[in-house]
Design a protein around this motif. Sequence first.
Motif, PDB file in Angstrom:
ATOM      1  N   ILE A  13       0.875  -1.178   0.000  1.00 20.09           N
ATOM      2  CA  ILE A  13       0.000   0.000   0.000  1.00 20.09           C
ATOM      3  C   ILE A  13       0.912   1.228   0.000  1.00 20.09           C
ATOM      4  O   ILE A  13       1.884   1.267   0.759  1.00 20.09           O
ATOM      5  N   PRO A  14       0.630   2.250  -0.825  1.00 23.68           N
ATOM      6  CA  PRO A  14       1.481   3.447  -0.801  1.00 23.68           C
ATOM      7  C   PRO A  14       1.595   4.060   0.592  1.00 23.68           C
ATOM      8  O   PRO A  14       0.606   4.122   1.337  1.00 23.68           O
ATOM      9  N   PHE A  15       2.798   4.518   0.927  1.00 22.60           N
ATOM     10  CA  PHE A  15       3.105   5.066   2.251  1.00 22.60           C
ATOM     11  C   PHE A  15       2.090   6.114   2.696  1.00 22.60           C
ATOM     12  O   PHE A  15       1.627   6.125   3.839  1.00 22.60           O
ATOM     13  N   ASN A  16       1.737   7.027   1.782  1.00 20.36           N
ATOM     14  CA  ASN A  16       0.834   8.121   2.156  1.00 20.36           C
ATOM     15  C   ASN A  16      -0.630   7.707   2.218  1.00 20.36           C
ATOM     16  O   ASN A  16      -1.489   8.539   2.503  1.00 20.36           O
ATOM     17  N   ASN A  17      -0.918   6.439   1.973  1.00 23.49           N
ATOM     18  CA  ASN A  17      -2.290   5.938   2.086  1.00 23.49           C
ATOM     19  C   ASN A  17      -2.484   5.129   3.364  1.00 23.49           C
ATOM     20  O   ASN A  17      -3.385   4.292   3.444  1.00 23.49           O
ATOM     21  N   ILE A  18      -1.633   5.393   4.346  1.00 26.75           N
ATOM     22  CA  ILE A  18      -1.690   4.691   5.630  1.00 26.75           C
ATOM     23  C   ILE A  18      -1.703   5.737   6.730  1.00 26.75           C
ATOM     24  O   ILE A  18      -0.934   6.701   6.700  1.00 26.75           O
ATOM     25  N   SER A  19      -2.586   5.551   7.706  1.00 22.35           N
ATOM     26  CA  SER A  19      -2.654   6.506   8.809  1.00 22.35           C
ATOM     27  C   SER A  19      -3.236   5.829  10.041  1.00 22.35           C
ATOM     28  O   SER A  19      -4.091   4.952   9.935  1.00 22.35           O
ATOM     29  N   ILE A  20      -2.774   6.243  11.189  1.00 24.43           N
ATOM     30  CA  ILE A  20      -3.358   5.784  12.446  1.00 24.43           C
ATOM     31  C   ILE A  20      -4.396   6.808  12.876  1.00 24.43           C
ATOM     32  O   ILE A  20      -4.161   8.018  12.776  1.00 24.43           O
ATOM     33  N   VAL A  21      -5.543   6.341  13.340  1.00 31.25           N
ATOM     34  CA  VAL A  21      -6.570   7.224  13.892  1.00 31.25           C
ATOM     35  C   VAL A  21      -7.003   6.643  15.239  1.00 31.25           C
ATOM     36  O   VAL A  21      -6.425   5.681  15.729  1.00 31.25           O
ATOM     37  N   GLY A  22      -8.023   7.221  15.828  1.00 27.97           N
ATOM     38  CA  GLY A  22      -8.553   6.693  17.075  1.00 27.97           C
ATOM     39  C   GLY A  22      -7.725   7.122  18.272  1.00 27.97           C
ATOM     40  O   GLY A  22      -6.870   7.999  18.195  1.00 27.97           O
ATOM     41  N   SER A  23      -7.995   6.473  19.391  1.00 24.67           N
ATOM     42  CA  SER A  23      -7.361   6.895  20.648  1.00 24.67           C
ATOM     43  C   SER A  23      -5.860   6.625  20.664  1.00 24.67           C
ATOM     44  O   SER A  23      -5.134   7.280  21.410  1.00 24.67           O
ATOM     45  N   ALA A  24      -5.365   5.678  19.843  1.00 26.87           N
ATOM     46  CA  ALA A  24      -3.913   5.484  19.763  1.00 26.87           C
ATOM     47  C   ALA A  24      -3.254   6.735  19.166  1.00 26.87           C
ATOM     48  O   ALA A  24      -2.117   7.058  19.483  1.00 26.87           O
ATOM     49  N   LYS A  25      -3.987   7.435  18.339  1.00 24.88           N
ATOM     50  CA  LYS A  25      -3.459   8.653  17.707  1.00 24.88           C
ATOM     51  C   LYS A  25      -3.574   9.863  18.635  1.00 24.88           C
ATOM     52  O   LYS A  25      -2.655  10.677  18.730  1.00 24.88           O
ATOM     53  N   THR A  26      -4.720   9.978  19.288  1.00 27.92           N
ATOM     54  CA  THR A  26      -5.021  11.216  20.017  1.00 27.92           C
ATOM     55  C   THR A  26      -5.034  11.068  21.544  1.00 27.92           C
ATOM     56  O   THR A  26      -5.254  12.047  22.242  1.00 27.92           O
ATOM     57  N   ARG A  27      -4.854   9.861  22.021  1.00 21.52           N
ATOM     58  CA  ARG A  27      -4.956   9.502  23.442  1.00 21.52           C
ATOM     59  C   ARG A  27      -6.413   9.336  23.879  1.00 21.52           C
ATOM     60  O   ARG A  27      -6.723   8.500  24.694  1.00 21.52           O
ATOM     61  N   TYR A  28      -7.312  10.140  23.305  1.00 20.76           N
ATOM     62  CA  TYR A  28      -8.727  10.069  23.672  1.00 20.76           C
ATOM     63  C   TYR A  28      -9.540   9.683  22.435  1.00 20.76           C
ATOM     64  O   TYR A  28      -9.270  10.160  21.340  1.00 20.76           O
ATOM     65  N   SER A  29     -10.544   8.844  22.664  1.00 19.65           N
ATOM     66  CA  SER A  29     -11.389   8.427  21.546  1.00 19.65           C
ATOM     67  C   SER A  29     -12.250   9.585  21.072  1.00 19.65           C
ATOM     68  O   SER A  29     -12.882  10.273  21.878  1.00 19.65           O
ATOM     69  N   PHE A  30     -12.302   9.792  19.761  1.00 19.94           N
ATOM     70  CA  PHE A  30     -13.167  10.816  19.169  1.00 19.94           C
ATOM     71  C   PHE A  30     -14.515  10.222  18.771  1.00 19.94           C
ATOM     72  O   PHE A  30     -15.348  10.925  18.216  1.00 19.94           O
ATOM     73  N   SER A  31     -14.724   8.936  19.028  1.00 14.52           N
ATOM     74  CA  SER A  31     -16.020   8.337  18.730  1.00 14.52           C
ATOM     75  C   SER A  31     -17.065   8.981  19.642  1.00 14.52           C
ATOM     76  O   SER A  31     -16.902   8.973  20.868  1.00 14.52           O
ATOM     77  N   PRO A  32     -18.138   9.542  19.071  1.00 11.58           N
ATOM     78  CA  PRO A  32     -19.129  10.238  19.898  1.00 11.58           C
ATOM     79  C   PRO A  32     -19.684   9.378  21.028  1.00 11.58           C
ATOM     80  O   PRO A  32     -19.968   9.880  22.110  1.00 11.58           O
ATOM     81  N   SER A  33     -19.810   8.066  20.811  1.00 15.97           N
ATOM     82  CA  SER A  33     -20.382   7.192  21.840  1.00 15.97           C
ATOM     83  C   SER A  33     -19.406   6.888  22.975  1.00 15.97           C
ATOM     84  O   SER A  33     -19.806   6.448  24.045  1.00 15.97           O
ATOM     85  N   LYS A  34     -18.123   7.120  22.772  1.00 12.64           N
ATOM     86  CA  LYS A  34     -17.131   6.783  23.806  1.00 12.64           C
ATOM     87  C   LYS A  34     -16.763   7.961  24.689  1.00 12.64           C
ATOM     88  O   LYS A  34     -15.971   7.812  25.640  1.00 12.64           O
TER      89      LYS A  34
END
Length: 196
Positions: free
Chosen positions: A55-76
């Motif tokens: 997969i091309p390098f720039n088509n990979i990204s981490i999201v979620g609480s591992a990225k931001t420390r806090y979950s951005f999911s509205p339910s969490k």
Amino acid sequence: MNKEELIEHLISKSELDIYYDYLLGQEVWYFKNNGDDFSSDYDSFKKFISRNLNIPFNNISIVGSAKTRYSFSPSKKLSEFHEHSDFDLIIVSNKLFRNIWEAFRDISSGQYLQNYNQKCGNVFSGFISIKDDDPTYGNETLENWQRSVLAFKAELQLTFNIQHEINYRIYSDWESVEEYHLKGITKLKNSVNETN
């Protein structure tokens, strides 16, 4: 950044700024919390995934609480990353998205597909969510995917000290990534504004 500072940012910034600052930025809380050179660690992680999944390098990204420390999911409700949290990894590949979607369609035409409604909702949002231990139903595409990710799982865990389950989110394109996350950020901002 602590939770109170994050809430202030969520209140004061636009959805698009939050998306750029927290979800697309190079800073990954997990690597920052587990190493000195977090930017290089993140680059190495993306190179590792890129080489192993083609997969091309720039088509990979981490999201979620591992990225931001806090979950951005509205339910969490901004829950903090913990030992049972998943590691959410975005992969943008229209070809892979279509191949796995086609595999789900083939399976569901002949038998019960686990979490069918959730899978349908995800496809309408432009992504497929899949883990390395999801059932393959004997489908060749899913078996090949599972074989690929299991082949490097141990090396990934050892090299990057990641002991968490990885949830692969395969998006058809970056527009779908942005649209899905902006919707979630809008819901989160509304919730934060109501309680603060």
